[in-house]
Design a protein around this motif. Structure first.
Motif, mmCIF file in Angstrom:
data_model
loop_
_atom_site.group_PDB
_atom_site.id
_atom_site.type_symbol
_atom_site.label_atom_id
_atom_site.label_comp_id
_atom_site.label_asym_id
_atom_site.label_seq_id
_atom_site.Cartn_x
_atom_site.Cartn_y
_atom_site.Cartn_z
ATOM 1 N N GLY A 119 64.793 -4.768 4.990
ATOM 2 C CA GLY A 119 65.651 -5.830 4.456
ATOM 3 C C GLY A 119 65.185 -6.357 3.117
ATOM 4 O O GLY A 119 65.948 -6.963 2.376
ATOM 5 N N GLY A 120 63.901 -6.174 2.837
ATOM 6 C CA GLY A 120 63.361 -6.578 1.535
ATOM 7 C C GLY A 120 63.159 -8.072 1.367
ATOM 8 O O GLY A 120 62.992 -8.543 0.242
ATOM 9 N N GLN A 121 63.128 -8.826 2.458
ATOM 10 C CA GLN A 121 63.007 -10.274 2.303
ATOM 11 C C GLN A 121 61.558 -10.729 2.105
ATOM 12 O O GLN A 121 61.305 -11.879 1.723
ATOM 13 N N SER A 122 60.608 -9.838 2.336
ATOM 14 C CA SER A 122 59.211 -10.108 1.958
ATOM 15 C C SER A 122 58.855 -9.317 0.704
ATOM 16 O O SER A 122 58.262 -9.853 -0.235
ATOM 17 N N LEU A 123 59.241 -8.037 0.706
ATOM 18 C CA LEU A 123 58.899 -7.180 -0.438
ATOM 19 C C LEU A 123 59.703 -7.581 -1.684
ATOM 20 O O LEU A 123 59.175 -7.505 -2.800
ATOM 21 N N GLY A 124 60.938 -8.001 -1.504
ATOM 22 C CA GLY A 124 61.800 -8.373 -2.638
ATOM 23 C C GLY A 124 61.163 -9.427 -3.542
ATOM 24 O O GLY A 124 61.028 -9.210 -4.753
ATOM 25 N N PRO A 125 60.746 -10.569 -2.973
ATOM 26 C CA PRO A 125 60.073 -11.571 -3.812
ATOM 27 C C PRO A 125 58.807 -11.026 -4.473
ATOM 28 O O PRO A 125 58.530 -11.326 -5.635
ATOM 29 N N MET A 126 58.058 -10.186 -3.745
ATOM 30 C CA MET A 126 56.815 -9.648 -4.317
ATOM 31 C C MET A 126 57.101 -8.681 -5.460
ATOM 32 O O MET A 126 56.352 -8.613 -6.433
ATOM 33 N N LEU A 127 58.220 -7.930 -5.336
ATOM 34 C CA LEU A 127 58.628 -7.042 -6.435
ATOM 35 C C LEU A 127 59.021 -7.875 -7.657
ATOM 36 O O LEU A 127 58.599 -7.589 -8.779
ATOM 37 N N ASN A 128 59.842 -8.913 -7.424
ATOM 38 C CA ASN A 128 60.302 -9.746 -8.541
ATOM 39 C C ASN A 128 59.129 -10.419 -9.251
ATOM 40 O O ASN A 128 59.138 -10.564 -10.471
ATOM 41 N N LEU A 129 58.152 -10.844 -8.481
ATOM 42 C CA LEU A 129 56.988 -11.522 -9.062
ATOM 43 C C LEU A 129 55.944 -10.520 -9.563
ATOM 44 O O LEU A 129 54.904 -10.919 -10.077
ATOM 45 N N ARG A 130 56.226 -9.235 -9.371
ATOM 46 C CA ARG A 130 55.322 -8.127 -9.756
ATOM 47 C C ARG A 130 53.951 -8.240 -9.089
ATOM 48 O O ARG A 130 52.932 -7.843 -9.664
ATOM 49 N N LEU A 131 53.952 -8.812 -7.885
ATOM 50 C CA LEU A 131 52.722 -8.802 -7.090
ATOM 51 C C LEU A 131 52.486 -7.399 -6.552
ATOM 52 O O LEU A 131 51.372 -7.034 -6.201
ATOM 53 N N VAL A 132 53.569 -6.612 -6.421
ATOM 54 C CA VAL A 132 53.459 -5.190 -6.084
ATOM 55 C C VAL A 132 54.259 -4.412 -7.124
ATOM 56 O O VAL A 132 55.283 -4.896 -7.619
#
Lengths: 298, 158
Positions: free
Chosen positions: A35-48
């Protein structure tokens, strides 16, 4: 607030997802997204900054909630929190499937799922994604450990099962090996006699500062599972005579909660929020609320 | 670090009832696709990490955060933005937002309307506590919540 570039592959099947993971080059950082509801924010913030995303959320086989022959329940990894929040009252699987959940299980799932973040997050976020992400403050790691769940992992070498209580190793660390995909959550068929939950957030819907789940299936002891500890969920075992004594006493509700909290505080592992008296108090208080809540359930 | 070449994806999706074909980079969010490629700027990008709710849209009828939904994940699906909300309930809600002064700068309003429509459809008899809890994922930084809650409440069957 934009992700770094990546290649995107929408997996058509679990086999396709596993083959894509296996075909990654040595310089690739491949992540599975549901669903990307954890990974999505991390992608946007470039934490990953993965170089490849393998999207598994369209795989039909991972989106089902099914009864198992042994009376248990299999929940596909890509079942959303909203699907669980919307389980029909009365414990049926769906309007189309009149088979029923083991006693109490649908109520626990509905309650835990409905308390996660906000409806817009719950409509996309998945139970498997939340578990694989293993944020200690998330709701499922402690709840599924308390429920005695088994996590089904599939990889190039085939399928293997890990007990939910052994699945989270720490902050964002799990039993998933490189190349493996979390495929399903298996829940036992034994009925739940009583259950209770405690959760403390400063704002509705934000990540919890303390979490606890108590599932009572009868037995000699009562276990309460604590989440949001900063690492893996932690179980505290309580003697049934003590729990029954507190729950059945004629003391005020506040006094019963205090006695339970003091008992739990005495068993709270030293590794939880060391030196932070407020946080340790909060963990013990919320765990006490879960146990008292369980004992108050019919 | 070697940045990979942009991965361009051809997408077909339905937006506010119209079939659209768009080419976008794989990393494009649904929010940026709607605003930059389709010029539907009613969907507002606020926090861009799923907290503020300003970008909430309906995906196959369910509310989602457009900022943390990849456009590439929406292939073949139906998106409804604030521009596409319509029907008697939406008309009543818009009038109620006006009557109750439920917006000031208007930045949060598209997300508030989308979330409120979903709430009213799922829970047509919601009381004030339930409305406040269910709307807690939509932040307003100027008007405050009293008018917003009052507007939604006036559209319930309670």
């Amino acid at each position: 607030m934009k992700p770094a570039p990546f290649r995107y592959h929408r997996a058509a099947s679990l086999e396709d997802a596993i083959a894509t993971l296996a075909s990654a080059g040595p310089d690739d950082d491949v992540r599975v997204i549901a669903g990307g509801q954890s990974l999505g924010p991390m992608l946007n913030l470039r934490l990953v900054r993965p170089t490849v995303l393998v999207d598994i959320h369209r795989i039909e086989a991972l989106r089902a909630i099914e009864p198992l022959p042994d009376g248990g329940v299999r929940i596909g990894a890509c079942v959303t929190h909203a699907q669980l929040e919307d389980l029909p009252p009365g414990g049926a699987f769906s309007a189309a499937n009149p088979a029923v959940f083991p006693a109490g299980l649908a109520d626990v799932l509905r309650h835990v799922a409905g308390g996660i973040a906000y409806r817009a997050i719950r409509c996309r976020g998945t139970i498997g994604g939340s578990l694989a992400h293993a944020d200690p403050a998330a709701d499922w790691p402690s709840a599924l450990a308390a429920l005695g769940a088994t996590i089904e992992l599939t990889g190039p070498a085939g399928r293997r099962n890990v007990a939910a209580r052994d699945f989270c190793h720490g902050l964002f660390e799990t039993a998933i090996e490189p190349g493996e995909v979390l495929a399903a959550i298996l829940l036992p068929g034994s009925g739940i006699r009583r259950w209770g939950r405690g959760k403390h957030c400063r704002k509705a819907g934000e990540f919890a500062h303390a979490l606890a789940v108590c599932i009572d299936r009868g037995g000699d002891g009562v276990e309460v599972w604590l989440g949001a500890t900063g690492a893996a969920p932690v179980a505290i075992a309580l003697d049934r005579a003590f729990v029954d004594g507190v729950a059945g006493s004629r003391a005020s509700a506040a006094l019963r909660r205090t006695r339970m909290r003091e008992r739990i505080a005495a068993s709270l592992p030293a590794a939880i929020a060391p030196g932070d008296a407020y946080a340790r108090h909060l963990h013990a208080q919320v765990a006490a609320e879960a146990v008292i809540d369980a004992m108050a359930n019919p | 670090m070697n940045a990979p070449a942009p991965d361009l994806i051809d997408l077909e999706l339905t937006v506010n009832g119209t079939a659209r074909q768009v080419r976008a980079e794989a990393r494009t969010s649904l929010c940026d696709l709607l605003r930059d490629a389709l010029h539907l700027t009613g969907t507002h990008a606020g926090c861009e990490h799923g907290v503020c709710g300003a970008c909430t849209v309906l995906l196959d009828g369910q509310p989602v955060r457009a900022c943390i939904t990849l456009a590439a994940a929406c292939e073949g699906r139906a998106v409804t933005t604030v521009e596409g909300l319509s029907g008697p309930l939406v008309d009543r809600l818009r009038a109620a937002f006006h009557a109750e002064h439920a917006l000031q700068c208007g930045y949060c309003t598209p997300g508030m309307l989308v979330s409120a429509v979903d709430l009213l459809e799922r829970k047509p008899e919601a009381g004030e506590d339930e409305i406040r809890r269910d709307m807690s994922g939509n932040l307003c930084r100027c008007t405050g919540y009293v008018g917003i809650v009052r507007a939604i409440r006036s559209c319930t069957r309670g």
